[in-house]
Design a protein around this motif. Structure first.
Motif, PDB file in Angstrom:
ATOM      1  N   VAL A   1       0.863  -1.172   0.000  1.00 46.69           N
ATOM      2  CA  VAL A   1       0.000   0.000   0.000  1.00 46.69           C
ATOM      3  C   VAL A   1       0.905   1.229   0.000  1.00 46.69           C
ATOM      4  CG1 VAL A   1      -1.770   1.265   1.249  1.00 46.69           C
ATOM      5  CG2 VAL A   1      -1.803  -1.224   1.233  1.00 46.69           C
ATOM      6  N   ALA A   2       0.773   2.036  -1.039  1.00 45.87           N
ATOM      7  CA  ALA A   2       1.660   3.192  -1.194  1.00 45.87           C
ATOM      8  C   ALA A   2       1.322   4.276  -0.187  1.00 45.87           C
ATOM      9  CB  ALA A   2       1.547   3.748  -2.593  1.00 45.87           C
ATOM     10  N   SER A   3       2.333   4.759   0.442  1.00 51.13           N
ATOM     11  CA  SER A   3       2.150   5.860   1.376  1.00 51.13           C
ATOM     12  C   SER A   3       3.071   7.020   1.062  1.00 51.13           C
ATOM     13  CB  SER A   3       2.405   5.392   2.803  1.00 51.13           C
ATOM     14  OG  SER A   3       1.466   4.429   3.165  1.00 51.13           O
ATOM     15  N   ASP A   4       4.224   6.723   0.490  1.00 53.90           N
ATOM     16  CA  ASP A   4       5.199   7.744   0.132  1.00 53.90           C
ATOM     17  C   ASP A   4       5.544   7.581  -1.341  1.00 53.90           C
ATOM     18  OD1 ASP A   4       5.388   8.937   2.636  1.00 53.90           O
ATOM     19  OD2 ASP A   4       6.943   7.566   3.306  1.00 53.90           O
ATOM     20  N   TYR A   5       6.266   8.568  -1.874  1.00 57.78           N
ATOM     21  CA  TYR A   5       6.585   8.562  -3.297  1.00 57.78           C
ATOM     22  C   TYR A   5       8.013   9.026  -3.533  1.00 57.78           C
ATOM     23  CZ  TYR A   5       1.549   8.267  -3.635  1.00 57.78           C
ATOM     24  OH  TYR A   5       0.255   7.869  -3.490  1.00 57.78           O
ATOM     25  N   VAL A   6       8.602   8.521  -4.628  1.00 56.90           N
ATOM     26  CA  VAL A   6       9.892   9.001  -5.108  1.00 56.90           C
ATOM     27  C   VAL A   6       9.737   9.327  -6.593  1.00 56.90           C
ATOM     28  CG1 VAL A   6      11.328   7.756  -3.452  1.00 56.90           C
ATOM     29  CG2 VAL A   6      10.732   6.664  -5.595  1.00 56.90           C
TER      30      VAL A   6
ATOM     31  N   GLN B   1       7.742   5.444   4.845  1.00 52.73           N
ATOM     32  CA  GLN B   1       9.062   5.493   5.471  1.00 52.73           C
ATOM     33  C   GLN B   1       8.963   6.206   6.814  1.00 52.73           C
ATOM     34  OE1 GLN B   1      11.791   3.907   3.956  1.00 52.73           O
ATOM     35  NE2 GLN B   1      10.056   3.210   2.736  1.00 52.73           N
ATOM     36  N   SER B   2       9.583   5.635   7.821  1.00 51.51           N
ATOM     37  CA  SER B   2       9.518   6.228   9.157  1.00 51.51           C
ATOM     38  C   SER B   2      10.675   7.203   9.331  1.00 51.51           C
ATOM     39  CB  SER B   2       9.548   5.136  10.228  1.00 51.51           C
ATOM     40  OG  SER B   2      10.739   4.384  10.090  1.00 51.51           O
ATOM     41  N   CYS B   3      10.541   8.340   8.711  1.00 48.91           N
ATOM     42  CA  CYS B   3      11.553   9.396   8.815  1.00 48.91           C
ATOM     43  C   CYS B   3      11.121  10.355   9.918  1.00 48.91           C
ATOM     44  CB  CYS B   3      11.665  10.152   7.497  1.00 48.91           C
ATOM     45  SG  CYS B   3      12.152   9.117   6.126  1.00 48.91           S
TER      46      CYS B   3
ATOM     47  N   VAL C   1      12.401  11.280  -0.544  1.00 49.48           N
ATOM     48  CA  VAL C   1      11.068  10.722  -0.307  1.00 49.48           C
ATOM     49  C   VAL C   1      10.078  11.863  -0.112  1.00 49.48           C
ATOM     50  CG1 VAL C   1       9.696   9.286   1.253  1.00 49.48           C
ATOM     51  CG2 VAL C   1      12.058   8.671   0.748  1.00 49.48           C
ATOM     52  N   TYR C   2       8.917  11.735  -0.758  1.00 46.26           N
ATOM     53  CA  TYR C   2       7.853  12.743  -0.657  1.00 46.26           C
ATOM     54  C   TYR C   2       6.600  12.110  -0.071  1.00 46.26           C
ATOM     55  CZ  TYR C   2      10.852  15.371  -3.831  1.00 46.26           C
ATOM     56  OH  TYR C   2      11.910  16.032  -4.398  1.00 46.26           O
ATOM     57  N   ASP C   3       5.848  12.900   0.718  1.00 47.99           N
ATOM     58  CA  ASP C   3       4.587  12.415   1.283  1.00 47.99           C
ATOM     59  C   ASP C   3       3.511  12.261   0.217  1.00 47.99           C
ATOM     60  OD1 ASP C   3       4.873  11.849   3.995  1.00 47.99           O
ATOM     61  OD2 ASP C   3       4.865  13.960   4.509  1.00 47.99           O
ATOM     62  N   GLU C   4       3.473  13.195  -0.716  1.00 48.62           N
ATOM     63  CA  GLU C   4       2.459  13.211  -1.764  1.00 48.62           C
ATOM     64  C   GLU C   4       3.133  13.428  -3.116  1.00 48.62           C
ATOM     65  OE1 GLU C   4      -0.743  12.678  -1.150  1.00 48.62           O
ATOM     66  OE2 GLU C   4      -0.447  12.625   1.012  1.00 48.62           O
ATOM     67  N   MET C   5       2.475  12.966  -4.188  1.00 46.07           N
ATOM     68  CA  MET C   5       2.973  13.274  -5.524  1.00 46.07           C
ATOM     69  C   MET C   5       2.897  14.780  -5.729  1.00 46.07           C
ATOM     70  SD  MET C   5       1.609  10.300  -8.050  1.00 46.07           S
ATOM     71  CE  MET C   5       0.035   9.907  -7.337  1.00 46.07           C
ATOM     72  N   ASP C   6       3.829  15.320  -6.450  1.00 41.98           N
ATOM     73  CA  ASP C   6       3.901  16.757  -6.746  1.00 41.98           C
ATOM     74  C   ASP C   6       4.113  17.607  -5.504  1.00 41.98           C
ATOM     75  OD1 ASP C   6       3.528  16.311  -9.509  1.00 41.98           O
ATOM     76  OD2 ASP C   6       1.366  16.206  -9.216  1.00 41.98           O
ATOM     77  N   ASP C   7       4.586  17.003  -4.430  1.00 44.31           N
ATOM     78  CA  ASP C   7       4.914  17.756  -3.218  1.00 44.31           C
ATOM     79  C   ASP C   7       6.217  18.519  -3.489  1.00 44.31           C
ATOM     80  OD1 ASP C   7       4.940  18.695  -0.668  1.00 44.31           O
ATOM     81  OD2 ASP C   7       5.071  16.747   0.321  1.00 44.31           O
TER      82      ASP C   7
END
Length: 97
Positions: free
Chosen positions: A34-39, A51-53, A73-79
């Protein structure tokens, strides 16, 4: 005579209605991850596990191979801003699970 004809017709309607029901739920198979973060890989957003940053000193980073390239690592796309982390080390992750 009409009662004898009415009972089979009602039974036929019930059977016809029941033929459209489904006892087992046909749900789509859920993805394992389940996607939660994005690269951002090659100009495309790629979903990764959460990711637990924690911290605010450095940018949170991941890599896909031991000596591979590091990606923010980004929380949302286009962040516009990457997640923050307390460590400058990149987390090694495997997307092929």
């Amino acid at each position: 005579m009409k009662k004898l004809l009415l009972i089979p017709m009602m039974a036929l309607l019930v059977v016809l209605g029941m033929s459209f029901t489904n006892f087992e739920s046909e749900t789509e198979e859920q993805p394992v991850m389940v996607a939660s973060d994005y690269v951002l890989l090659n100009g495309n957003w790629t979903a990764i596990p959460e990711q637990s940053c924690s911290g605010t000193t450095y940018n949170c980073k991941v890599k896909f191979q031991e000596n591979g390239q590091e990606f923010p690592v980004y929380d949302e796309m286009d962040d516009p801003a990457p997640k923050r982390s307390g460590s400058n080390e990149a987390t090694l992750i495997n997307l092929n699970k």
